[in-house]
Each structure stands twice: as C-alpha cells, then as structure tokens.
Design a protein around this motif. Sequence first.
Motif, mmCIF file in Angstrom:
data_model
loop_
_atom_site.group_PDB
_atom_site.id
_atom_site.type_symbol
_atom_site.label_atom_id
_atom_site.label_comp_id
_atom_site.label_asym_id
_atom_site.label_seq_id
_atom_site.Cartn_x
_atom_site.Cartn_y
_atom_site.Cartn_z
ATOM 1 N N GLU A 170 1.656 -39.027 51.891
ATOM 2 C CA GLU A 170 1.796 -37.637 52.336
ATOM 3 C C GLU A 170 0.457 -36.918 52.302
ATOM 4 O O GLU A 170 0.111 -36.171 53.230
ATOM 5 C CB GLU A 170 2.801 -36.918 51.433
ATOM 6 C CG GLU A 170 4.231 -37.439 51.576
ATOM 7 C CD GLU A 170 5.175 -36.761 50.600
ATOM 8 O OE1 GLU A 170 4.674 -35.957 49.768
ATOM 9 O OE2 GLU A 170 6.396 -37.028 50.664
ATOM 10 N N ALA A 171 -0.326 -37.141 51.225
ATOM 11 C CA ALA A 171 -1.648 -36.517 51.145
ATOM 12 C C ALA A 171 -2.560 -37.019 52.257
ATOM 13 O O ALA A 171 -3.318 -36.244 52.860
ATOM 14 C CB ALA A 171 -2.268 -36.786 49.773
ATOM 15 N N LYS A 172 -2.469 -38.338 52.545
ATOM 16 C CA LYS A 172 -3.274 -38.871 53.638
ATOM 17 C C LYS A 172 -2.867 -38.260 54.975
ATOM 18 O O LYS A 172 -3.730 -37.937 55.811
ATOM 19 C CB LYS A 172 -3.143 -40.390 53.684
ATOM 20 C CG LYS A 172 -3.881 -41.119 52.572
ATOM 21 C CD LYS A 172 -3.734 -42.622 52.729
ATOM 22 C CE LYS A 172 -4.529 -43.359 51.648
ATOM 23 N NZ LYS A 172 -4.390 -44.842 51.772
ATOM 24 N N ALA A 173 -1.540 -38.111 55.178
ATOM 25 C CA ALA A 173 -1.080 -37.500 56.427
ATOM 26 C C ALA A 173 -1.556 -36.050 56.539
ATOM 27 O O ALA A 173 -2.025 -35.607 57.595
ATOM 28 C CB ALA A 173 0.456 -37.564 56.498
ATOM 29 N N MET A 174 -1.461 -35.311 55.405
ATOM 30 C CA MET A 174 -1.946 -33.928 55.411
ATOM 31 C C MET A 174 -3.448 -33.880 55.665
ATOM 32 O O MET A 174 -3.948 -33.043 56.444
ATOM 33 C CB MET A 174 -1.601 -33.268 54.064
ATOM 34 C CG MET A 174 -1.928 -31.771 54.003
ATOM 35 S SD MET A 174 -1.530 -31.098 52.375
ATOM 36 C CE MET A 174 0.230 -31.430 52.332
ATOM 37 N N HIS A 175 -4.154 -34.811 55.013
ATOM 38 C CA HIS A 175 -5.605 -34.861 55.218
ATOM 39 C C HIS A 175 -5.939 -35.186 56.677
ATOM 40 O O HIS A 175 -6.863 -34.612 57.265
ATOM 41 C CB HIS A 175 -6.210 -35.920 54.305
ATOM 42 C CG HIS A 175 -7.685 -36.133 54.498
ATOM 43 N ND1 HIS A 175 -8.622 -35.160 54.207
ATOM 44 C CD2 HIS A 175 -8.380 -37.207 54.966
ATOM 45 C CE1 HIS A 175 -9.831 -35.625 54.500
ATOM 46 N NE2 HIS A 175 -9.704 -36.865 54.950
ATOM 47 N N ARG A 318 -9.067 -28.671 52.168
ATOM 48 C CA ARG A 318 -9.173 -30.115 52.338
ATOM 49 C C ARG A 318 -9.861 -30.752 51.141
ATOM 50 O O ARG A 318 -9.468 -31.818 50.650
ATOM 51 C CB ARG A 318 -9.952 -30.424 53.612
ATOM 52 C CG ARG A 318 -10.090 -31.901 53.920
ATOM 53 C CD ARG A 318 -11.258 -32.170 54.796
ATOM 54 N NE ARG A 318 -12.497 -31.784 54.092
ATOM 55 C CZ ARG A 318 -13.682 -31.722 54.670
ATOM 56 N NH1 ARG A 318 -13.812 -31.996 55.957
ATOM 57 N NH2 ARG A 318 -14.760 -31.369 53.982
ATOM 58 N N ASP A 319 -10.920 -30.118 50.645
ATOM 59 C CA ASP A 319 -11.600 -30.647 49.462
ATOM 60 C C ASP A 319 -10.665 -30.693 48.258
ATOM 61 O O ASP A 319 -10.675 -31.660 47.474
ATOM 62 C CB ASP A 319 -12.831 -29.797 49.146
ATOM 63 C CG ASP A 319 -13.876 -29.888 50.255
ATOM 64 O OD1 ASP A 319 -13.860 -30.901 50.987
ATOM 65 O OD2 ASP A 319 -14.685 -28.943 50.403
ATOM 66 N N ALA A 320 -9.822 -29.625 48.135
ATOM 67 C CA ALA A 320 -8.872 -29.610 47.025
ATOM 68 C C ALA A 320 -7.862 -30.762 47.163
ATOM 69 O O ALA A 320 -7.543 -31.458 46.192
ATOM 70 C CB ALA A 320 -8.130 -28.266 46.973
ATOM 71 N N VAL A 321 -7.369 -30.963 48.402
ATOM 72 C CA VAL A 321 -6.432 -32.069 48.639
ATOM 73 C C VAL A 321 -7.107 -33.400 48.367
ATOM 74 O O VAL A 321 -6.502 -34.326 47.807
ATOM 75 C CB VAL A 321 -5.895 -32.000 50.085
ATOM 76 C CG1 VAL A 321 -5.086 -33.264 50.414
ATOM 77 C CG2 VAL A 321 -5.024 -30.770 50.264
ATOM 78 N N GLN A 322 -8.391 -33.511 48.752
ATOM 79 C CA GLN A 322 -9.129 -34.742 48.503
ATOM 80 C C GLN A 322 -9.249 -35.010 46.998
ATOM 81 O O GLN A 322 -9.102 -36.148 46.535
ATOM 82 C CB GLN A 322 -10.522 -34.659 49.149
ATOM 83 C CG GLN A 322 -11.324 -35.931 49.040
ATOM 84 C CD GLN A 322 -10.745 -37.052 49.857
ATOM 85 O OE1 GLN A 322 -10.076 -36.803 50.843
ATOM 86 N NE2 GLN A 322 -10.989 -38.280 49.443
ATOM 87 N N GLU A 323 -9.503 -33.945 46.235
ATOM 88 C CA GLU A 323 -9.587 -34.111 44.785
ATOM 89 C C GLU A 323 -8.243 -34.554 44.213
ATOM 90 O O GLU A 323 -8.183 -35.441 43.351
ATOM 91 C CB GLU A 323 -10.028 -32.785 44.149
ATOM 92 C CG GLU A 323 -11.478 -32.407 44.468
ATOM 93 C CD GLU A 323 -11.862 -31.073 43.857
ATOM 94 O OE1 GLU A 323 -10.976 -30.451 43.234
ATOM 95 O OE2 GLU A 323 -13.036 -30.657 43.988
ATOM 96 N N LYS A 324 -7.138 -33.927 44.733
ATOM 97 C CA LYS A 324 -5.811 -34.351 44.263
ATOM 98 C C LYS A 324 -5.553 -35.805 44.629
ATOM 99 O O LYS A 324 -4.979 -36.571 43.850
ATOM 100 C CB LYS A 324 -4.735 -33.454 44.881
ATOM 101 C CG LYS A 324 -4.747 -32.024 44.356
ATOM 102 C CD LYS A 324 -3.630 -31.223 44.993
ATOM 103 C CE LYS A 324 -3.624 -29.781 44.481
ATOM 104 N NZ LYS A 324 -2.545 -28.984 45.124
ATOM 105 N N LEU A 325 -5.982 -36.185 45.837
ATOM 106 C CA LEU A 325 -5.799 -37.569 46.281
ATOM 107 C C LEU A 325 -6.567 -38.534 45.381
ATOM 108 O O LEU A 325 -6.045 -39.586 44.973
ATOM 109 C CB LEU A 325 -6.256 -37.705 47.734
ATOM 110 C CG LEU A 325 -6.105 -39.079 48.380
ATOM 111 C CD1 LEU A 325 -4.643 -39.489 48.416
ATOM 112 C CD2 LEU A 325 -6.682 -39.064 49.789
#
Length: 446
Positions: A170-175, A318-325
Amino acid sequence: MADNRSAFPLLKNSTILQIMEEVNVPLAEAELAEPGRCRERVREVFVQLLQLCWGLTPETLAALPSRIAEKQSNLAHPSIYDDALPEAKFFCLLSDLLRRCGYREFGFRDLAAPQAKRFRRQLSALINFLKYREDMGHLEAQAMEEREELFAALDEVTENHQTLAQHLEEAKAMHHEKMLERQEAEAEMKDMAVEVAQLNKTQVALRQEGQELTKAIKELDDEIANAKIDLQERQAAERKLGLEVVDSPDRIKVDLARANELLEKAKRDIEKVKRETEAAKLQKKGTVAAEGSVREITAALDRLEERVRAYEAVAEERDAVQEKLEAAERDVAARRGEKEVRQRSLDKALKEKTNTVAALTSARENASGELKAAAKQMGVVESEHLEGLARIEASQKRVEELQVRMEEEKKAAEKEVASRIASFHKFEEAYRMKESPLNGAMGYLG
C-alpha cells in the motif's frame, strides 16, 4: 548367544505375566510354560505385541502395499497367496522387531513349534523394548509440544509478515501515485515556465512598444501645441490683416486667397494631428490591454507559486511516507531475523524428535523393505514354479505321445517281424518239402 543375553535382561515368568497383564495382552501361565501346545495363542500374543511396539492397527497390519497387491493381481492364480503374503509380512515385521530388540535367532520354527525357553527370551526382549519406549515417550510428547509452539509462532510471524507486506505494498502504491502526481506537476511546471518565459518576452516587447507609443504621443502633443500656436498666430495675423484692409480689391483678394490657403493648410495639419492623436489613443489602449495581460501573467505566476508550494508539501508528505516505508522494511527485516531464529529452533527440535523416534521409523522402513524383498523373491519363486510346472506338463505330454508312438511302432514292428518270420517258415517248409520227403517229414516232426 552371549550377545543375545547381554542385549536385554531375561525376565522371570511371574514378571512376564505381570507386565503382559499391565499392557492388556492376556497370557496364561500354562501358555508361557508350554507354548508348543497353543501355537495360535503364541501367534496372537506376538500380533498384539507387534501392534503395541510399532503402533499399528489390525487393518494396517493385515493390509498389503499397493505394489505387492498389484503384482498379486497379475498372477495366474492370485487367490493362492491371500494367506501367504500377509503371513510373510507379519513374519518379516516380527523378526525385524526382535532383531532391533537384540534377539537375532527368531525363525519360522518359533511360530510352528514354539519352545518355552525361546518364547520366554523373546517376550523378555519385547517387554524390554516396550518399557524403553514408555520411558522415552515423554521426550516425544515434549518434542511435539515444542513443535506445535514453534509452528504457532511461525504462523504468527508469517501473518505479521503478510500484514507488513500488505502495508508495504500500500505504501509503495501511494508512493507511486505521489510520484506520478509529482511528475505531472513537474511537467506542468515546465510548461508554465515555458509559458512564463514567452509572457516575459511579450511583456518586455509590450513595455518597449508602450514606451515608444508614449514617446510618440508626447511628440504628437508637442506638434498639436505647435499647430495650435501656429493657428493662433495665423488667426491673429488674419485679424491684423482685416484691420489693415485697403481699398484695392485685387490685393484684398490675393491676401484673402493666401490667408485661405494658410487656413486650409492649418486645418489639414490639425486633422492630421487629430488622426495621429486617435491612433496614439488606440495604441495606448493596446498598451492598457498589454498591461492587463501582464497582470494576468502575474496572477498565473502567483498560481504557479501556489502549485509549487503544494508540490513542496506533497514532496514533504512523500518523504514522510518514505520514512514510514523504510521503518516498515526495517521491522520486516527484524521480524524475518526472529523468524529465522525460531525456524532454527524448530529445526533443532524436529531433529531431536527425529533422533528420538529414529529407531521406530527406521524399523518400519526396514520391515517394509524386507517385506518387499520377500514378496519379490516369492514372486520370482512362484514364476519359476509355474514355469517348471508348465515345462513338466509339456514334457509329460511329450513323453506320453512318444510312448504311444513307440507302442504303435513296436506293435507294427512286432507284427512285421512276425509276418516275415511266418513267411520265412512257410518258405523254408516249402523248400524242404520240395527237396526231399524225408526232410519234409523231419521238418514236420521238428
């Protein structure tokens, strides 16, 4: 013999009877003392002990492997082996079990004609094996419990891994969606930058043109002012000339014509200046429109700046999502390491469990192998037996045919010899009778 005695303790009859009662295998004292008189009971006792030691059921013990059953069905008379093959399987399993218990002298005679001394030693070996299995049973139960716990932990780790993998997807899809939006924003920003550059060029050109128009308007205003001054001077001169009119009509006409010409020229100049003024006004209106376009471009630039700020916010998100990923990936890696540790523990427990029950499983495999070998050997012997019977029958039939032919030929030969002898005797008698009556009479007497 010494090896067999040292492999297990030789139990007393009372001890054997007591333990057999504990394991629910009925055995009478008379049956133990004189097993030769009750061979069927001895076989039943062996069957029950074999089921206890191997963990078999009566159906499993009586059933044949599919390969053996298939070979049996392909024989000429498969019903002949309905009793022999299960009996061979039982004997192979029992003899293998006794060898593993330390007794290596078991044979068919122990089932056909059992002896008390040998029966006692065989029961002692089997009871020793049962007691050992009972003592080691807790290790197997413990290994199975640890195995279940490890499998439960493995299922939990697998479920967590699947959940994290789903979150990761899901994170990859969002990214990916954010990256697409970013690419679209970057493409739109490039288009807007090109448009802004073109608008800047247009604005510079319009500013230059406005400056030129303003300069032209100023020049026209100066010319209009000069024309007005010239007109006023001409009108003053005309008024002055009107006061100085003389009585000469010709001069008056000439002066009037020249004044009219000057007036017409002044009017034309004024009209020209008016037209130029109108054109300048129109150009000024164009300049005002250009200024409006410049204002629109400025507003577009403001909107572009807002888009840029929105893009920066998206980039931060996006950076925040990347950190979560990345954090999720680290968690997955940690759980994967924990899973590997638990897997190693599980493998170790399974290995210990395998070592604990290795004797049972290997014994079953060896028994199956020996049963297959015995069945194979029995099949070979049976095929050779059938072939021998066929050859014997064919030979017997051939011998009978030869005997019949020999009898016929013997009878024919005897008949022919007898006929020839009779013919010879007749010829000899006729010859003697012809030669002399005395020889004929002697031959007759003889």
